[in-house]
Write an enzyme that holds these catalytic residues in place. Structure first.
Site, PDB file in Angstrom:
ATOM      1  N   SER A  90       0.820  -1.214   0.000  1.00 39.57           N
ATOM      2  CA  SER A  90       0.000   0.000   0.000  1.00 39.57           C
ATOM      3  C   SER A  90       0.847   1.255   0.000  1.00 39.57           C
ATOM      4  CB  SER A  90      -0.905   0.033   1.231  1.00 39.57           C
ATOM      5  OG  SER A  90      -1.935  -0.897   1.077  1.00 39.57           O
ATOM      6  N   THR A 192      -2.106   2.653   4.520  1.00 43.11           N
ATOM      7  CA  THR A 192      -1.337   3.891   4.443  1.00 43.11           C
ATOM      8  C   THR A 192      -0.516   4.039   5.718  1.00 43.11           C
ATOM      9  OG1 THR A 192      -3.012   5.018   3.142  1.00 43.11           O
ATOM     10  CG2 THR A 192      -1.563   6.421   4.445  1.00 43.11           C
ATOM     11  N   THR A 210       1.548   6.779   0.842  1.00 42.66           N
ATOM     12  CA  THR A 210       0.629   5.741   0.368  1.00 42.66           C
ATOM     13  C   THR A 210       0.694   5.583  -1.141  1.00 42.66           C
ATOM     14  OG1 THR A 210      -1.680   5.019   0.518  1.00 42.66           O
ATOM     15  CG2 THR A 210      -1.326   7.320   0.001  1.00 42.66           C
ATOM     16  N   ARG A 220      -7.036   9.295  -9.468  1.00 43.03           N
ATOM     17  CA  ARG A 220      -7.620   9.430  -8.127  1.00 43.03           C
ATOM     18  C   ARG A 220      -6.528   9.771  -7.101  1.00 43.03           C
ATOM     19  NH1 ARG A 220      -6.847   7.066  -2.831  1.00 43.03           N
ATOM     20  NH2 ARG A 220      -8.817   7.137  -1.728  1.00 43.03           N
ATOM     21  N   VAL A 221      -6.821  10.728  -6.252  1.00 45.82           N
ATOM     22  CA  VAL A 221      -5.930  11.076  -5.137  1.00 45.82           C
ATOM     23  C   VAL A 221      -6.760  10.998  -3.862  1.00 45.82           C
ATOM     24  CG1 VAL A 221      -4.584  12.945  -4.082  1.00 45.82           C
ATOM     25  CG2 VAL A 221      -4.421  12.525  -6.545  1.00 45.82           C
ATOM     26  N   GLY A 222      -6.182  10.448  -2.808  1.00 48.54           N
ATOM     27  CA  GLY A 222      -6.903  10.324  -1.545  1.00 48.54           C
ATOM     28  C   GLY A 222      -6.549  11.423  -0.564  1.00 48.54           C
ATOM     29  N   ASP A 223      -6.734  11.097   0.704  1.00 47.17           N
ATOM     30  CA  ASP A 223      -6.528  12.080   1.770  1.00 47.17           C
ATOM     31  C   ASP A 223      -5.065  12.284   2.135  1.00 47.17           C
ATOM     32  OD1 ASP A 223      -6.644   9.312   2.706  1.00 47.17           O
ATOM     33  OD2 ASP A 223      -6.279  10.186   4.690  1.00 47.17           O
ATOM     34  N   THR A 243      -5.535   6.673   8.166  1.00 40.68           N
ATOM     35  CA  THR A 243      -5.371   5.572   7.227  1.00 40.68           C
ATOM     36  C   THR A 243      -6.768   5.098   6.847  1.00 40.68           C
ATOM     37  OG1 THR A 243      -4.290   3.429   6.889  1.00 40.68           O
ATOM     38  CG2 THR A 243      -5.246   3.814   9.052  1.00 40.68           C
ATOM     39  N   GLY A 244      -6.862   4.443   5.705  1.00 42.82           N
ATOM     40  CA  GLY A 244      -8.171   3.932   5.302  1.00 42.82           C
ATOM     41  C   GLY A 244      -8.769   4.703   4.148  1.00 42.82           C
ATOM     42  N   GLY A 246      -9.757   7.172   1.963  1.00 42.43           N
ATOM     43  CA  GLY A 246      -9.404   8.581   1.913  1.00 42.43           C
ATOM     44  C   GLY A 246     -10.566   9.500   1.616  1.00 42.43           C
TER      45      GLY A 246
HETATM   46  N1  GLY Z   1      -5.838   6.835   2.925  1.00 42.75           N
HETATM   47  C1  GLY Z   1      -5.178   6.776   1.707  1.00 42.75           C
HETATM   48  C2  GLY Z   1      -6.021   6.827   0.527  1.00 42.75           C
HETATM   49  O1  GLY Z   1      -7.227   6.700   0.607  1.00 42.75           O
HETATM   50  O2  GLY Z   1      -5.478   6.985  -0.550  1.00 42.75           O
END
Ligand code: GLY
Length: 334
Positions: A90, A192, A210, A220-223, A243-244, A246
């Site tokens: 990850s 993450t 991550t 796509r981009v997360g948090d 984590t998790g 995003g």
């Molecule tokens: N928490 C990382 C993501 O969702 O990309």
């Protein structure tokens, strides 16, 4: 808003004081609670906390602190361990790709001065946490993306390499047979690495790195690289990281929320629980995904909480290393 009502709303009646209420429009009606703000003489002992069971990463961060280096050095060193580990699918090298087979990395870092650096959608560079630090220290910017971030990394001396390992490629090829997008809780959804550290001077820093959700849509981009969502540090109060899933962290600006709750007097544990409950309250599908938070306050006290059981936090401090399963919303609701 009447002061009494405000205190009820924030569940802080027993404390009798509330701080940082600007966002609630109550600034003129509340007193500032400075109890969480340690004086310069009350330095907490060095420590590090990370999301998930990452013994090598916390060992490295702890060793770095023991060399009398700063919290930001410890964060970078610790995160790099996971980024280089092909078995951690990850993060960094060996990370699972997006649905087109491209490994795209997100990372950010924040120091005790409130400086921040971030990279999003970075490809072909094994250590996004170090590129994020370079963004923070060597550019007038805070966030760099995609091809520009890669070009910057190459100019800074980072090497371009293939990050898609045979294992991750094989799994992705298998996935393309169905292309069924259902991230698995605690595995693909996911680990993450968020890390927070306090150094010998009592200064706090944090980092987050991550490869994002496995088989995400391209782009796509997360948090994780977004300040306030995947990570937030306020050296006067504390820090938090996530984590998790995003998308859910982004929608509730989770890490900033936790730091602001600590500013208002919550313990790190209470603040993590409230941030998880915020997600659960707002999204009826919360059983379908995992989010986990860790936090530390200025006194070195920590908290951790998640939606589902299965989340793990790792700490290292003078008393030794401790990896533990924090409480979770669904376990508590049983
Ligand atoms: N928490 C990382 C993501 O969702 O990309």
């Amino acid at each position: 808003m009447k002061r009494r009502k405000f205190i009820q709303n924030t569940s802080l009646g027993s404390l009798g004081v509330v701080a940082g209420a600007t966002a609630l429009g109550c600034k003129s009606e509340v007193e500032k609670d400075t109890s969480m703000i340690a004086s310069k003489e009350q330095k907490p002992a060095p420590m590090v906390i990370a999301t998930w069971d990452v013994p090598n990463a916390v060992n490295k961060a702890w060793e770095t602190l023991q060399e009398n280096k700063s919290a930001i050095d410890a964060i970078e060193a610790g995160c790099r361990v996971e980024e280089a580990d092909a078995k951690n699918q990850s993060v960094g090298y060996g990370g699972r790709p997006d649905r087109d087979g491209n490994v795209t990395l997100d990372a950010c870092i924040m120091n005790s001065e409130g400086d921040y650096g971030s990279v999003v959608y970075l490809q072909g560079i094994k250590h996004p946490i170090s590129v994020a630090r370079k963004v923070m220290e060597e550019t007038p910017h805070v966030l760099m993306a995609g091809a520009g971030a890669q070009q910057f990394a190459l100019e800074q001396g980072f090497e371009k390499e293939n990050l898609l390992t045979e294992q991750s490629k094989k799994e992705w090829e298998e996935w393309t047979k169905t292309s069924n997008y259902e991230p698995v809780i605690n595995i693909e959804n996911h680990d993450t690495i968020g890390m927070l550290a306090i150094d010998k001077d009592g200064n706090i820093s944090g980092g987050c790195t991550t490869s994002g959700l496995a088989y995400k849509m391209a782009g796509r981009v997360g948090d994780s690289p977004i300040i306030g969502s995947g990570l937030f540090v306020d050296n006067e109060i504390g820090a938090a990281t996530a984590t998790g899933m995003g998308e859910e962290v982004l929608k509730t600006v989770g890490s900033f929320l936790i730091v602001e709750l600590m500013r208002q007097g919550r313990s790190p544990q209470e603040a993590c629980e409230e941030a998880v409950e915020r997600i659960v309250t707002k999204n009826p599908n919360y059983k379908d995904f995992q989010v986990g938070y860790i936090a530390v306050n200025k006194n070195g006290e920590t908290g951790a909480y998640s939606i589902h059981p299965g989340f793990v936090a790792s700490e290292y401090r003078e008393t030794g290393k401790n990896t533990y399963a924090p409480g979770s919303f669904l376990k508590n609701a049983e």
